[in-house]
Design a protein around this motif. Structure first.
Motif, short mmCIF file in Angstrom:
data_model
loop_
_atom_site.label_atom_id
_atom_site.label_comp_id
_atom_site.label_asym_id
_atom_site.label_seq_id
_atom_site.Cartn_x
_atom_site.Cartn_y
_atom_site.Cartn_z
N VAL A 95 0.84 -1.20 0.00
CA VAL A 95 0.00 0.00 0.00
C VAL A 95 0.88 1.25 0.00
O VAL A 95 1.93 1.27 0.63
CB VAL A 95 -0.89 0.01 1.28
CG1 VAL A 95 -1.84 1.21 1.28
CG2 VAL A 95 -1.68 -1.29 1.43
N VAL A 96 0.43 2.27 -0.72
CA VAL A 96 1.05 3.59 -0.65
C VAL A 96 -0.05 4.59 -0.27
O VAL A 96 -1.18 4.48 -0.76
CB VAL A 96 1.68 3.98 -2.01
CG1 VAL A 96 2.15 5.44 -2.00
CG2 VAL A 96 2.84 3.05 -2.37
N ILE A 97 0.31 5.53 0.61
CA ILE A 97 -0.67 6.56 1.00
C ILE A 97 -0.18 7.92 0.48
O ILE A 97 1.02 8.22 0.57
CB ILE A 97 -0.80 6.65 2.54
CG1 ILE A 97 -1.40 5.35 3.10
CG2 ILE A 97 -1.66 7.83 2.96
CD1 ILE A 97 -1.43 5.30 4.64
N ALA A 98 -1.10 8.72 -0.05
CA ALA A 98 -0.76 10.09 -0.41
C ALA A 98 -1.52 11.03 0.51
O ALA A 98 -2.75 10.97 0.58
CB ALA A 98 -1.15 10.36 -1.86
N ALA A 99 -0.78 11.87 1.22
CA ALA A 99 -1.40 12.79 2.19
C ALA A 99 -1.87 14.03 1.44
O ALA A 99 -1.25 15.11 1.49
CB ALA A 99 -0.41 13.14 3.30
N GLY A 100 -3.00 13.90 0.75
CA GLY A 100 -3.46 14.93 -0.17
C GLY A 100 -4.08 16.16 0.46
O GLY A 100 -4.36 17.12 -0.24
N ASP A 101 -4.33 16.13 1.77
CA ASP A 101 -4.83 17.36 2.40
C ASP A 101 -3.62 18.19 2.79
O ASP A 101 -3.23 18.26 3.96
CB ASP A 101 -5.69 17.02 3.62
CG ASP A 101 -6.36 18.26 4.20
OD1 ASP A 101 -6.12 19.37 3.67
OD2 ASP A 101 -7.12 18.13 5.18
N THR A 102 -3.04 18.84 1.79
CA THR A 102 -1.75 19.51 2.01
C THR A 102 -1.88 20.79 2.85
O THR A 102 -0.88 21.40 3.20
CB THR A 102 -1.10 19.87 0.66
OG1 THR A 102 -2.03 20.65 -0.08
CG2 THR A 102 -0.73 18.64 -0.15
N PHE A 103 -3.14 21.19 3.12
CA PHE A 103 -3.32 22.42 3.91
C PHE A 103 -3.37 22.14 5.40
O PHE A 103 -3.35 23.04 6.20
CB PHE A 103 -4.61 23.14 3.47
CG PHE A 103 -4.45 23.81 2.15
CD1 PHE A 103 -4.05 25.14 2.08
CD2 PHE A 103 -4.66 23.11 0.98
CE1 PHE A 103 -3.88 25.76 0.85
CE2 PHE A 103 -4.49 23.71 -0.25
CZ PHE A 103 -4.10 25.04 -0.32
N ARG A 104 -3.48 20.88 5.78
CA ARG A 104 -3.66 20.58 7.20
C ARG A 104 -2.49 19.75 7.70
O ARG A 104 -2.44 18.52 7.51
CB ARG A 104 -4.96 19.81 7.42
CG ARG A 104 -6.19 20.65 7.16
CD ARG A 104 -7.17 20.67 8.31
NE ARG A 104 -7.23 19.41 9.02
CZ ARG A 104 -6.94 19.27 10.32
NH1 ARG A 104 -6.54 20.30 11.02
NH2 ARG A 104 -7.05 18.09 10.88
N ALA A 105 -1.54 20.43 8.30
CA ALA A 105 -0.32 19.76 8.77
C ALA A 105 -0.66 18.63 9.74
O ALA A 105 -0.04 17.56 9.72
CB ALA A 105 0.59 20.78 9.44
N ALA A 106 -1.70 18.85 10.56
CA ALA A 106 -2.05 17.84 11.56
C ALA A 106 -2.52 16.55 10.89
O ALA A 106 -2.19 15.44 11.35
CB ALA A 106 -3.15 18.38 12.48
N ALA A 107 -3.27 16.71 9.79
CA ALA A 107 -3.77 15.53 9.08
C ALA A 107 -2.59 14.74 8.49
O ALA A 107 -2.57 13.51 8.52
CB ALA A 107 -4.73 15.94 7.97
N PRO A 151 4.95 19.81 0.60
CA PRO A 151 5.03 20.98 1.47
C PRO A 151 3.64 21.58 1.71
O PRO A 151 2.78 21.52 0.82
CB PRO A 151 5.90 21.96 0.67
CG PRO A 151 6.63 21.12 -0.32
CD PRO A 151 5.78 19.93 -0.60
N GLU A 152 3.47 22.15 2.91
CA GLU A 152 2.17 22.70 3.28
C GLU A 152 1.70 23.72 2.24
O GLU A 152 2.47 24.57 1.81
CB GLU A 152 2.28 23.35 4.67
CG GLU A 152 0.94 23.47 5.34
CD GLU A 152 1.08 23.93 6.80
OE1 GLU A 152 2.13 23.67 7.41
OE2 GLU A 152 0.13 24.55 7.29
N GLY A 153 0.46 23.57 1.84
CA GLY A 153 -0.12 24.54 0.90
C GLY A 153 0.18 24.24 -0.56
O GLY A 153 -0.27 24.95 -1.46
N SER A 154 0.93 23.17 -0.85
CA SER A 154 1.25 22.89 -2.25
C SER A 154 0.09 22.15 -2.93
O SER A 154 -0.87 21.74 -2.28
CB SER A 154 2.54 22.09 -2.35
OG SER A 154 2.37 20.84 -1.72
N ASP A 155 0.22 21.98 -4.24
CA ASP A 155 -0.89 21.45 -5.05
C ASP A 155 -1.09 19.94 -4.79
O ASP A 155 -0.22 19.13 -5.10
CB ASP A 155 -0.55 21.70 -6.53
CG ASP A 155 -1.68 21.27 -7.44
OD1 ASP A 155 -2.72 20.79 -6.93
OD2 ASP A 155 -1.52 21.40 -8.67
N PRO A 156 -2.25 19.56 -4.25
CA PRO A 156 -2.50 18.15 -3.97
C PRO A 156 -2.48 17.29 -5.24
O PRO A 156 -2.13 16.10 -5.17
CB PRO A 156 -3.90 18.14 -3.36
CG PRO A 156 -4.28 19.53 -3.12
CD PRO A 156 -3.39 20.42 -3.90
#
Ligand SMILES: Nc1nc2c(ncn2[C@@H]2O[C@H](COP(=O)(O)OP(=O)(O)OP(=O)(O)O)[C@@H](O)[C@H]2O)c(=O)[nH]1
Length: 360
Positions: free
Chosen positions: A186-198, A217-222
């Protein structure tokens, strides 16, 4: 502990609400003396005529209240339970109870109509009504109880959508752990790039499960992250790619565009992706979950649902309304925060737990 036991314990708030409500409905309308149950047809016809039981000697200290089974009655089982006729008044009380349990008006009406069909006028005990209600709820849920389909073609891309706080991150973590344990890569992509906590939370789950979590990086294009994750999943020959997404409904147009862009870029690598779009819903939001399905269906091609936080809420009935209204597959339910608290959806177990009926 069996999963049913756990589900029932965890769904105590829902089940105790319906359970107690049904007891009250029967008790309110029960008129017949309990020691002489009338030979009305039962919900489930017994295979052979029940053995005759000698009536107990009448108590000398005055008559027992008609609606309460006596000690002997309780020992002898159901025959001594108070009963009342399944009539319009009782159906109305049942509808109100189901609506209060977040089943929604339409679904409550449908379920009670099905309960009455062919049984109108019958004398019913609380146990009869509970069994019947659980059967009717399970009937509504049966067609939607389908596990997440696993395809042969890899990587299978699963886009996970839902409002913030619904449990997306936790669900992705649980799914990743469970698939990994089942031998899938499995690979996970942390696509909620605006929420550091997530992102951090996903990294914790990833570490726990031994699954790589791709971050940006925070705020970058998901969408760029999703594209890279596709590349990584393909290069590694991963079975599954789970993509987390943002859930900010406050700015719906932006979110819609963000999701559409993610889909556009992953289709450059696989025109059939995403293969599944899971909508994660929080059971504690009750009827609001219905609105969320409508909204997300407009934004993404939702293929299935996961309902989280069924533990500790009295609003579990909303799942019945969802199944009845949308017919979308329910792949799993969340009943806690641990890995094994995400379980396949079993309609009969769920119906029994919701109504407070023991599994037979
Ligand atoms: N009791 C219970 N809590 C849950 C369940 N699933 C998730 N949670 C909790 O719900 C909270 C929100 O879950 P997240 O997974 O962070 O939700 P999210 O949708 O990713 O939300 P954001 O991170 O804000 O985007 C966390 O505290 C989880 O531990 C569940 O089935 N039962």
């Amino acid at each position: 502990m069996s999963f049913f036991k756990k589900l029932k314990d965890r769904m105590l708030k829902s089940s105790s609400k319906i359970d107690a409500g049904l007891d009250a409905i029967i008790e309110e309308g029960a008129e017949a003396a309990v020691e002489a149950p009338e030979p009305a047809p039962q919900v489930e016809a017994p295979p052979a005529p029940a053995p005759k039981v000698e009536a107990p000697a009448a108590p000398t200290s005055g008559p027992a209240p008609a609606a309460k089974p006596g000690l002997l009655g309780r020992i002898m089982g159901r025959t001594a339970e108070p009963r009342r006729a399944l009539d319009d008044e009782m159906l109305e009380s049942l509808e109100e109870l189901l609506i209060a349990a977040d089943m929604g008006v339409e679904t409550a009406l449908r379920v009670t109509a099905n309960m009455a069909e062919g049984r109108y006028g019958r004398m019913m005990s609380a146990s009869d009504i509970k069994d019947l209600l659980a059967t009717e709820i399970a009937r509504v849920m049966e067609p939607v109880a389908r596990p997440l389909p696993i395809y042969r073609k890899t990587p299978q891309v699963v886009l996970v959508v839902g409002v913030n706080g619904s449990g997306k991150t936790t669900t992705i973590g649980k799914l990743a752990s469970q698939f990994k344990a089942a031998g899938k890569s499995v690979v996970i992509a942390a696509g909620d790039t605006f929420r550091a906590a997530a992102v951090e939370q996903l990294q914790v789950w990833g570490q726990r499960a031994g699954v790589p979590v791709l971050t940006a990086p925070e705020g970058s294009d998901p969408a760029a992250l999703a594209f890279d994750a596709m590349g990584r999943a393909e290069a590694e020959g991963a079975d599954l790619l789970l993509i987390d997404t943002a859930g900010r409904l406050q700015n719906r147009a932006d979110l819609m565009e963000e999701l559409a862009k993610i889909v556009r870029v992953i289709r450059k690598k696989d025109p059939d992706a995403p293969h599944n779009t899971l909508l994660v819903l929080d059971a504690t939001t009750g009827q609001n979950a219905l609105n969320q399905v409508e909204i997300f269906q407009k934004m993404a091609d939702v293929t299935g649902l996961v309902m989280t936080k069924l533990d500790g809420t009295a609003k579990g009935g909303v799942l019945v309304a969802l199944a009845d209204r949308f017919g979308l597959p329910i792949h799993a339910i969340g009943v806690g925060e641990q890995i094994d608290d995400l379980q396949p959806f079993d309609p009969q177990d769920f119906a029994n737990a919701l109504v407070g009926v023991e599994n037979s």
